[in-house]
Design an enzyme around this catalytic site. Sequence first.
Site, PDB file in Angstrom:
ATOM      1  N   CYS A 134     -25.007  53.515  -3.204  1.00  0.00           N
ATOM      2  CA  CYS A 134     -24.540  53.469  -1.745  1.00  0.00           C
ATOM      3  C   CYS A 134     -23.957  51.999  -1.832  1.00  0.00           C
ATOM      4  O   CYS A 134     -24.743  50.834  -1.454  1.00  0.00           O
ATOM      5  CB  CYS A 134     -25.792  53.700  -0.729  1.00  0.00           C
ATOM      6  SG  CYS A 134     -25.122  53.339   0.950  1.00  0.00           S
ATOM      7  N   CYS A 137     -24.537  50.297   1.701  1.00  0.00           N
ATOM      8  CA  CYS A 137     -25.924  49.756   1.998  1.00  0.00           C
ATOM      9  C   CYS A 137     -25.975  48.464   1.057  1.00  0.00           C
ATOM     10  O   CYS A 137     -26.786  47.603   1.658  1.00  0.00           O
ATOM     11  CB  CYS A 137     -26.819  50.688   1.427  1.00  0.00           C
ATOM     12  SG  CYS A 137     -26.670  52.475   1.850  1.00  0.00           S
ATOM     13  N   ASP A 138     -25.315  48.445  -0.120  1.00  0.00           N
ATOM     14  CA  ASP A 138     -25.984  47.461  -0.819  1.00  0.00           C
ATOM     15  C   ASP A 138     -24.874  46.429  -1.383  1.00  0.00           C
ATOM     16  O   ASP A 138     -25.086  45.367  -2.147  1.00  0.00           O
ATOM     17  CB  ASP A 138     -26.733  48.115  -2.288  1.00  0.00           C
ATOM     18  CG  ASP A 138     -27.766  48.789  -1.866  1.00  0.00           C
ATOM     19  OD1 ASP A 138     -28.485  48.589  -0.923  1.00  0.00           O
ATOM     20  OD2 ASP A 138     -28.155  49.894  -2.374  1.00  0.00           O
TER      21      ASP A 138
END
Length: 307
Positions: A134, A137-138
């Site tokens: 993701c 997300c990261d």
Amino acid sequence: MQENLKTIILGSGPAGLTAALYAARANLQPVVLAGMTPGGQLMQTTEVENFPGFVEGILGPELMTNMIKQAERFGAKILQETAVSVDFSKKPFSVKTEKAEYLAETVIVAMGAEANWLNLTNEQRLRGHGVSACATCDGFFFKGKEVVVIGGGDSAMEEAIFLSKFANKVTVMHRREEFRASKIMLERAKHHPKISFVTNIEVLDVLGAEKVEGLSLKNAVTGEASEFKTDGLFLAIGHTPTTKIVAGQIELDKKGYIVVRDNTHTNIEGVFVAGDINDPRYRQAITAAGMGSMAALDVEKYLAAQE
Ligand code: NAP
């Protein structure tokens, strides 16, 4: 135990929330088991440019928050609970979460799909230490670093473009020469100054003790082995439908997707399906939302016929 529900909806992506909106407006007082992160896959994306009605695009999380609020406005109950088991063998149907059991006359299964992994020896050990599925997300953790994105589809292009906002260098690695990605996304990535491509490449493993330091690779044509230095590995190699809790009770196809008959009906009378959990082909927010509305309309019709 909560009994006598007219309908319970499993999943809170565009399919589940649109089903909730329609079911709520039909006065079916739907309960949505939304999971721990209500909103589904789009909560992990940035700009959504292809959902009609948003001329300049809309952020995925904003779109999903709006869908939640819209369904709640008409009385849908969105619960932050995850369905852990179901019993569709008798009516009313039972759905258990970690907190409670719900009994309902109908169920709409809309749990979507999950990211695939490569199943490399060190992949899960280094997950959260440079390995991710993701980018949204990261990606932030890779400011000024170098990352690799695996895949040749639209997701890979989207993730590469997103990661280029943080990373100094993004390398897209794909196992073939031809790309599955749409032309517009591929061109966008190809013309990006920070993004480069390696094709016909297979990842054998992730290297690094505490965090990702590189990849061990094999050329898919020549078989030649090599190593590639990188700080991060992002996988964008497709998804698997989230059918674990319904497997064995609902008919699935050989790829694990729920089989539909007559639009949104499953092989179990009273259990309906919507969204990516049934759809390996289109997998769009708009198609999932469309199917969510269809499932709610089918539930309404089914319940009316029962009375
Ligand atoms: P996808 O189209 O199925 O692409 C998956 C990619 O991963 C393929 O290139 C595939 O290679 C590769 N792959 C699969 N398993 C692999 C493995 N074990 N090792 C190495 N590579 C592997 O999935 P997606 O990119 O997630 O897209 C899914 C759907 O969502 C598509 O319909 C797409 O158009 C849509 N989507 C749209 C947007 C957008 O419009 N903004 C953004 C994201 C996704 P092969 O090609 O060799 O099979």
